[in-house]
Design a protein around this motif. Structure first.
Motif, PDB file in Angstrom:
ATOM      1  N   THR A 236       0.795  -1.235   0.121  1.00  0.00           N
ATOM      2  CA  THR A 236       0.127   0.068  -0.026  1.00  0.00           C
ATOM      3  C   THR A 236       0.928   1.006   0.090  1.00  0.00           C
ATOM      4  OG1 THR A 236      -1.877   0.876   1.131  1.00  0.00           O
ATOM      5  CG2 THR A 236      -0.216   0.013   2.702  1.00  0.00           C
ATOM      6  N   THR A 237       0.382   2.390   0.428  1.00  0.00           N
ATOM      7  CA  THR A 237       1.166   3.727   0.357  1.00  0.00           C
ATOM      8  C   THR A 237       1.081   3.961   1.843  1.00  0.00           C
ATOM      9  OG1 THR A 237      -0.782   4.982   0.300  1.00  0.00           O
ATOM     10  CG2 THR A 237       0.101   4.210  -2.010  1.00  0.00           C
ATOM     11  N   VAL A 238       2.313   4.934   2.198  1.00  0.00           N
ATOM     12  CA  VAL A 238       2.536   5.307   3.492  1.00  0.00           C
ATOM     13  C   VAL A 238       1.354   6.549   3.792  1.00  0.00           C
ATOM     14  CG1 VAL A 238       3.824   6.836   4.890  1.00  0.00           C
ATOM     15  CG2 VAL A 238       4.926   5.270   3.395  1.00  0.00           C
ATOM     16  N   GLU A 239       0.963   7.208   2.627  1.00  0.00           N
ATOM     17  CA  GLU A 239      -0.261   8.189   2.997  1.00  0.00           C
ATOM     18  C   GLU A 239      -1.307   7.254   3.283  1.00  0.00           C
ATOM     19  OE1 GLU A 239      -2.627  11.606   0.398  1.00  0.00           O
ATOM     20  OE2 GLU A 239      -1.501  10.077  -0.540  1.00  0.00           O
ATOM     21  N   SER A 240      -1.855   6.001   2.789  1.00  0.00           N
ATOM     22  CA  SER A 240      -3.115   5.465   3.127  1.00  0.00           C
ATOM     23  C   SER A 240      -2.698   4.834   4.348  1.00  0.00           C
ATOM     24  CB  SER A 240      -3.042   3.991   2.071  1.00  0.00           C
ATOM     25  OG  SER A 240      -4.256   3.294   2.437  1.00  0.00           O
ATOM     26  N   VAL A 241      -1.847   4.157   4.919  1.00  0.00           N
ATOM     27  CA  VAL A 241      -1.443   3.931   6.128  1.00  0.00           C
ATOM     28  C   VAL A 241      -1.966   5.081   7.192  1.00  0.00           C
ATOM     29  CG1 VAL A 241       0.072   2.922   7.946  1.00  0.00           C
ATOM     30  CG2 VAL A 241      -0.058   1.992   5.626  1.00  0.00           C
TER      31      VAL A 241
ATOM     32  N   CYS B   2       4.612   5.456  11.710  1.00  0.00           N
ATOM     33  CA  CYS B   2       5.688   5.631  12.642  1.00  0.00           C
ATOM     34  C   CYS B   2       6.206   7.139  12.351  1.00  0.00           C
ATOM     35  CB  CYS B   2       6.802   4.645  12.337  1.00  0.00           C
ATOM     36  SG  CYS B   2       8.375   4.949  13.199  1.00  0.00           S
ATOM     37  N   GLU B   3       5.642   8.045  13.060  1.00  0.00           N
ATOM     38  CA  GLU B   3       5.822   9.308  12.901  1.00  0.00           C
ATOM     39  C   GLU B   3       7.092  10.039  13.597  1.00  0.00           C
ATOM     40  OE1 GLU B   3       2.124  10.684  14.532  1.00  0.00           O
ATOM     41  OE2 GLU B   3       1.351  10.336  12.503  1.00  0.00           O
ATOM     42  N   ASN B   4       8.089  10.130  12.813  1.00  0.00           N
ATOM     43  CA  ASN B   4       9.579  10.211  13.245  1.00  0.00           C
ATOM     44  C   ASN B   4       9.767  11.649  13.729  1.00  0.00           C
ATOM     45  OD1 ASN B   4      10.301   7.723  12.997  1.00  0.00           O
ATOM     46  ND2 ASN B   4      10.517   7.960  10.776  1.00  0.00           N
ATOM     47  N   HIS B   5       8.975  12.496  13.133  1.00  0.00           N
ATOM     48  CA  HIS B   5       9.408  14.265  13.342  1.00  0.00           C
ATOM     49  C   HIS B   5       8.532  14.682  14.625  1.00  0.00           C
ATOM     50  CE1 HIS B   5       5.622  14.237  11.282  1.00  0.00           C
ATOM     51  NE2 HIS B   5       5.438  15.320  11.779  1.00  0.00           N
ATOM     52  N   VAL B   6       8.990  15.761  15.190  1.00  0.00           N
ATOM     53  CA  VAL B   6       8.424  16.385  16.353  1.00  0.00           C
ATOM     54  C   VAL B   6       8.390  17.803  16.274  1.00  0.00           C
ATOM     55  CG1 VAL B   6       8.927  16.830  18.872  1.00  0.00           C
ATOM     56  CG2 VAL B   6       9.507  14.334  17.787  1.00  0.00           C
ATOM     57  N   GLU B   7       7.410  18.327  16.452  1.00  0.00           N
ATOM     58  CA  GLU B   7       7.166  19.825  16.245  1.00  0.00           C
ATOM     59  C   GLU B   7       7.172  20.551  17.548  1.00  0.00           C
ATOM     60  OE1 GLU B   7       4.470  21.093  13.213  1.00  0.00           O
ATOM     61  OE2 GLU B   7       5.789  19.919  11.584  1.00  0.00           O
ATOM     62  N   ASN B   8       7.594  21.601  18.166  1.00  0.00           N
ATOM     63  CA  ASN B   8       7.395  21.969  19.219  1.00  0.00           C
ATOM     64  C   ASN B   8       7.189  21.101  20.619  1.00  0.00           C
ATOM     65  OD1 ASN B   8       7.420  24.552  17.997  1.00  0.00           O
ATOM     66  ND2 ASN B   8       5.303  24.550  17.536  1.00  0.00           N
ATOM     67  N   GLY B   9       7.997  19.910  20.449  1.00  0.00           N
ATOM     68  CA  GLY B   9       7.953  19.022  21.692  1.00  0.00           C
ATOM     69  C   GLY B   9       7.167  17.861  21.490  1.00  0.00           C
ATOM     70  N   SER B  10       6.117  18.316  20.618  1.00  0.00           N
ATOM     71  CA  SER B  10       5.132  16.819  20.230  1.00  0.00           C
ATOM     72  C   SER B  10       4.956  16.361  19.096  1.00  0.00           C
ATOM     73  CB  SER B  10       3.582  17.447  20.640  1.00  0.00           C
ATOM     74  OG  SER B  10       3.193  18.513  19.811  1.00  0.00           O
TER      75      SER B  10
ATOM     76  N   ASP C  38       8.130  10.724   7.626  1.00  0.00           N
ATOM     77  CA  ASP C  38       7.316   9.476   8.178  1.00  0.00           C
ATOM     78  C   ASP C  38       7.438   8.323   7.394  1.00  0.00           C
ATOM     79  OD1 ASP C  38       6.597  11.279  10.569  1.00  0.00           O
ATOM     80  OD2 ASP C  38       4.906  11.881   9.671  1.00  0.00           O
ATOM     81  N   GLY C  39       7.126   7.285   8.422  1.00  0.00           N
ATOM     82  CA  GLY C  39       7.154   5.933   7.611  1.00  0.00           C
ATOM     83  C   GLY C  39       6.103   4.972   8.051  1.00  0.00           C
ATOM     84  N   VAL C  40       6.301   3.735   8.009  1.00  0.00           N
ATOM     85  CA  VAL C  40       5.547   2.931   8.637  1.00  0.00           C
ATOM     86  C   VAL C  40       6.118   1.581   9.286  1.00  0.00           C
ATOM     87  CG1 VAL C  40       3.598   3.163   7.076  1.00  0.00           C
ATOM     88  CG2 VAL C  40       5.152   1.537   6.570  1.00  0.00           C
ATOM     89  N   GLU C  41       5.665   0.970  10.005  1.00  0.00           N
ATOM     90  CA  GLU C  41       6.242  -0.185  10.799  1.00  0.00           C
ATOM     91  C   GLU C  41       5.306  -1.364  10.695  1.00  0.00           C
ATOM     92  OE1 GLU C  41       9.399  -0.717  11.710  1.00  0.00           O
ATOM     93  OE2 GLU C  41      10.082   1.216  11.353  1.00  0.00           O
ATOM     94  N   ALA C  42       5.805  -2.465  10.656  1.00  0.00           N
ATOM     95  CA  ALA C  42       4.945  -3.657  10.401  1.00  0.00           C
ATOM     96  C   ALA C  42       5.314  -4.640  11.644  1.00  0.00           C
ATOM     97  CB  ALA C  42       5.144  -4.710   9.015  1.00  0.00           C
ATOM     98  N   TRP C  43       3.985  -5.112  12.183  1.00  0.00           N
ATOM     99  CA  TRP C  43       4.187  -5.895  13.480  1.00  0.00           C
ATOM    100  C   TRP C  43       3.356  -6.998  13.490  1.00  0.00           C
ATOM    101  CZ3 TRP C  43       8.303  -4.140  15.899  1.00  0.00           C
ATOM    102  CH2 TRP C  43       8.522  -2.991  15.949  1.00  0.00           C
ATOM    103  N   ILE C  44       3.645  -8.276  13.765  1.00  0.00           N
ATOM    104  CA  ILE C  44       2.679  -9.351  13.814  1.00  0.00           C
ATOM    105  C   ILE C  44       1.435  -8.879  14.715  1.00  0.00           C
ATOM    106  CG2 ILE C  44       2.242 -11.657  14.657  1.00  0.00           C
ATOM    107  CD1 ILE C  44       3.888 -11.664  12.226  1.00  0.00           C
TER     108      ILE C  44
ATOM    109  N   ASP D  64       9.639   5.662  -2.226  1.00  0.00           N
ATOM    110  CA  ASP D  64       8.838   6.714  -2.996  1.00  0.00           C
ATOM    111  C   ASP D  64       7.421   6.771  -2.480  1.00  0.00           C
ATOM    112  OD1 ASP D  64       8.734   8.883  -4.694  1.00  0.00           O
ATOM    113  OD2 ASP D  64       8.081   7.781  -6.174  1.00  0.00           O
ATOM    114  N   GLY D  65       7.488   6.432  -1.298  1.00  0.00           N
ATOM    115  CA  GLY D  65       5.894   6.824  -0.525  1.00  0.00           C
ATOM    116  C   GLY D  65       5.178   5.388  -0.660  1.00  0.00           C
TER     117      GLY D  65
END
Length: 154
Positions: free
Chosen positions: A8-13, A38-46, A55-61, A119-120
């Protein structure tokens, strides 16, 4: 890496907050996997609610480490503040690391499945499993409910 399968796409997830699919191991055994943001960036402490290219995604069982409870039962996973929530006991797993620091599953980590973002687009790249289909193991093939051997009709 010998092969990769487009998922799928990162945007969809990020829009749906989770994406469920089924894998098969080398012995034909199926298991469910959940893709989560998986939101890797932080703005103003949150963490910002708007996904970016970082940002990306992670896959877990799709299974809590405490009692094998499904995290996503086919209707999307319960999530809050970048954490997956186990619907049975409330243990919370970090979506980026899979680690749980609270509840019944404290000090455990979800089992990961290898994915790559290019590429997303999210690809399954785990050499130990193959993509079976989107959705849960049953793939929505549920009938109208449990079978009954009773002579009484409902």
């Amino acid at each position: 890496m010998s092969e990769r399968t487009r998922l799928t796409t990162v945007e969809s997830v990020h829009e749906s907050r989770s994406w469920l699919f089924t894998i098969e191991d080398e012995y034909g055994e199926e298991d469910e996997v959940i893709l989560v943001p998986c939101e890797n960036h932080v703005e103003n402490g949150s963490t910002s609610s708007q996904p970016t290219a970082e940002d990306g995604v992670e896959a877990w069982i799709n299974r809590c480490t405490h009692e094998a409870q499904r995290l996503d039962t086919g209707r999307g996973a319960a999530m809050r503040d970048g954490q997956l929530i186990c619907p049975k006991h409330g243990s919370m797993f970090d979506t980026c690391s899979g680690y749980c620091d609270n509840g019944e599953a404290a000090d455990t980590t979800l089992s990961s499945v290898d994915v790559t973002v290019d590429d997303g687009v999210v690809y399954l790249t785990d050499d130990d499993v193959s993509f079976a289909h989107e959705g849960d193991i049953d793939n929505g093939d549920d009938d109208d409910g449990p079978a009954s051997t009773s002579h009484i009709g409902f």
